[in-house]
Design an enzyme around this catalytic site. Structure first.
Site, PDB file in Angstrom:
ATOM      1  N   TYR A  79       3.682   6.690   9.971  1.00  0.00           N
ATOM      2  CA  TYR A  79       2.822   5.562   9.596  1.00  0.00           C
ATOM      3  C   TYR A  79       3.632   4.434   8.949  1.00  0.00           C
ATOM      4  O   TYR A  79       3.417   3.257   9.241  1.00  0.00           O
ATOM      5  CB  TYR A  79       1.703   6.031   8.646  1.00  0.00           C
ATOM      6  N   TYR A  91      -9.468   5.709   7.087  1.00  0.00           N
ATOM      7  CA  TYR A  91      -9.628   6.069   8.505  1.00  0.00           C
ATOM      8  C   TYR A  91     -10.653   7.213   8.539  1.00  0.00           C
ATOM      9  O   TYR A  91     -10.425   8.261   7.935  1.00  0.00           O
ATOM     10  CB  TYR A  91      -8.312   6.558   9.099  1.00  0.00           C
ATOM     11  N   LYS A 113       0.580   0.003  14.973  1.00  0.00           N
ATOM     12  CA  LYS A 113       1.975  -0.084  15.426  1.00  0.00           C
ATOM     13  C   LYS A 113       2.304  -1.284  16.320  1.00  0.00           C
ATOM     14  O   LYS A 113       3.476  -1.616  16.505  1.00  0.00           O
ATOM     15  CB  LYS A 113       2.352   1.205  16.190  1.00  0.00           C
ATOM     16  N   HIS A 117       0.848  -1.203   0.000  1.00  0.00           N
ATOM     17  CA  HIS A 117       0.000   0.000   0.000  1.00  0.00           C
ATOM     18  C   HIS A 117       0.875   1.242   0.000  1.00  0.00           C
ATOM     19  O   HIS A 117       1.787   1.359   0.809  1.00  0.00           O
ATOM     20  CB  HIS A 117      -0.921   0.005   1.220  1.00  0.00           C
TER      21      HIS A 117
END
Ligand code: RFL
Ligand code: PHB
Length: 394
Positions: free
Chosen positions: A386, A202, A298, A73
């Protein structure tokens, strides 16, 4: 009595990856796990792997399927005020990406590699206890099939998650813990339906947070924010899909394909850190030492980075007869852990409805999101975190 160099407590991703990395470095290890292998594989959790994690899987020799079947991605979408905005992770991070590949699959690959190499994993070990890790001959005791067994080792790696026995074995005065519990949880559904979008969405909405994720091009993973006291039994599949739909933009709403859930569960959200991560010859790694809310994706990645550091430190210990890297293990991990804690807390705070902040809080979040998607500096900071911050060398 069994003997090994490193006794690993817990066969989650941290324990299994550590076992594999040590095996590659020629360091003998035994894993002791409370549950059965099938139980461990039944837990549906993480889905997003950083490049650092992919590199460690490669080093461990278990990256083939993650590379073949994982989905690279290059961006994520932020949805607020009814519209989606793309964050170009790849462009903003200097060419990095994340890989969407389920924790279940990572665990399965690691289990199979371990089995093929004939390394020992003791599943369904009861009453696991840790002894003498303040000496140079630690021991692990457990009960299996009604009999008590003991492992003598050089080191114990506590990879047994948040509720494990390793952290609990450390004298309380030697530990400093930091914790934040959020007033909500995530209700998650796994379903064999194509994802609503090819990238993760999100969503910040007045009804609460939502996340559209996936496991493959035919399997989706969706979450909606729910109050902490909510019970999963109160959520039929239909109620879940209706609520998710209400939190999407018109285009996504139209494209959403629904179907029967394969799994449905509620996870509470928590930030937690225990310091330090080493006590004599016991080293904690992964969720045993720290928890992040899942918003930043994470948790699994931090667990992987910890065991990457630990495997390297043990390799230096055995190869160079030096404990200098082990002495730095806790500090090196915690520097990165706290940055991931900060990022996960920030992203959680930005995306969820907090009952106490009201309409003002919502407006402030929308202003920050508007700034974030239009400011190169702010988007870059999000992308950098990220995709995962770099790991350091000893
Ligand atoms: P685990 O996976 O909890 O494994 C610990 C293992 O130890 C065993 N154990 C014991 N064994 C022996 N004796 C005892 N006394 C024991 N007590 C426990 C347990 O049975 C278990 O097998 O910890 P580990 O290995 O540190 O791995 C951590 C990750 O599982 C966790 O951080 C992630 O799943 C978090 N997470 C995510 N992380 C990401 O990097 N990306 C994501 O996209 C992401 N999404 C998520 C998540 C976690 C979620 N939930 C449910 C908390 C999404 C969700 C919903
Ligand atoms: C998941 O696919 O389970 C997932 C993805 C991204 C997150 C958390 C969970 O931030």
């Amino acid at each position: 009595m069994k003997k090994t160099q490193v006794a690993i407590i817990g066969a989650g991703p941290a324990g299994l990856l550590l076992g594999q990395l040590l095996h590659k470095a020629g360091i003998d290890n035994i894993i002791v796990e409370r549950q059965s292998g099938e139980y461990v594989l039944g837990r549906i959790r993480a889905g997003v792997l950083e490049q650092v994690t992919m590199d460690l899987l490669k080093q461990a020799g278990v990256d083939a399927r993650a590379h073949a079947e994982g989905l690279p991605h290059h961006g994520i979408e932020l949805l607020f005020k009814g519209a989606r905005h793309r964050i170009d992770l790849h462009g903003l991070s200097g060419g990095k990406q994340v890989t969407v590949y389920g924790q279940t699959e990572v665990t399965r690959d690691l289990m199979e590699a371990r089995k093929a190499e004939g390394r020992e994993t003791i599943y369904e070990a009861r009453d696991v206890s840790l002894h003498d890790f303040d000496s140079d001959r630690p021991r692990v005791r457990y009960v299996k099939d009604g009999a008590t067994h003991e492992i003598e080792c050089d080191f114990i790696a506590g990879c047994d998650g948040y509720h494990g026995v390793s952290r609990a074995s450390v004298p309380q005065q030697a530990l400093h813990t930091y914790e934040k519990v959020y007033p909500f949880g995530w209700l998650g559904v796994l379903a064999d339906v194509p994802p609503v979008s090819h990238e993760l969405i999100y969503a910040n909405t007045t009804r609460g947070f939502a996340l559209c994720s996936m496991r493959s091009t035919t399997r989706s993973r969706y979450y909606v924010q729910v109050p902490l006291e909510e019970k999963v039994e109160n959520w039929s599949d239909e109620a879940f899909w209706n609520e998710l739909r209400l939190r999407l933009d018109p285009e996504a709403r139209e494209h959403l394909v629904t179907g029967p859930s394969l799994e449905k569960s509620i996870a509470p959200l928590r930030s937690f850190v225990a310091e330090p991560m080493r006590f004599g010859r016991l080293m904690l790694a992964g969720d045993a030492a720290h928890i992040v809310p899942p918003t930043g994706a994470k948790g699994l990645n931090l667990a992987a980075a910890d065991v990457g550091y630990l495997a390297r430190a043990l390799e230096i210990f055995y190869g160079e007869k030096s404990s200098s890297a082990l002495d730095r293990y806790s500090d090196l991990c915690l520097r990165r852990v706290w940055k991931a804690e900060r990022f996960s807390w920030w992203f959680t705070s930005l995306m969820h409805r907090f009952p106490e902040t009201g309409e003002f809080g919502q407006k402030i979040q929308e202003a920050e999101l508007d700034y974030l998607v239009h400011s190169h500096a702010a988007s870059t900071s999000l992308a950098e975190n990220y995709v995962g911050l770099p790991v350091e060398d000893f």
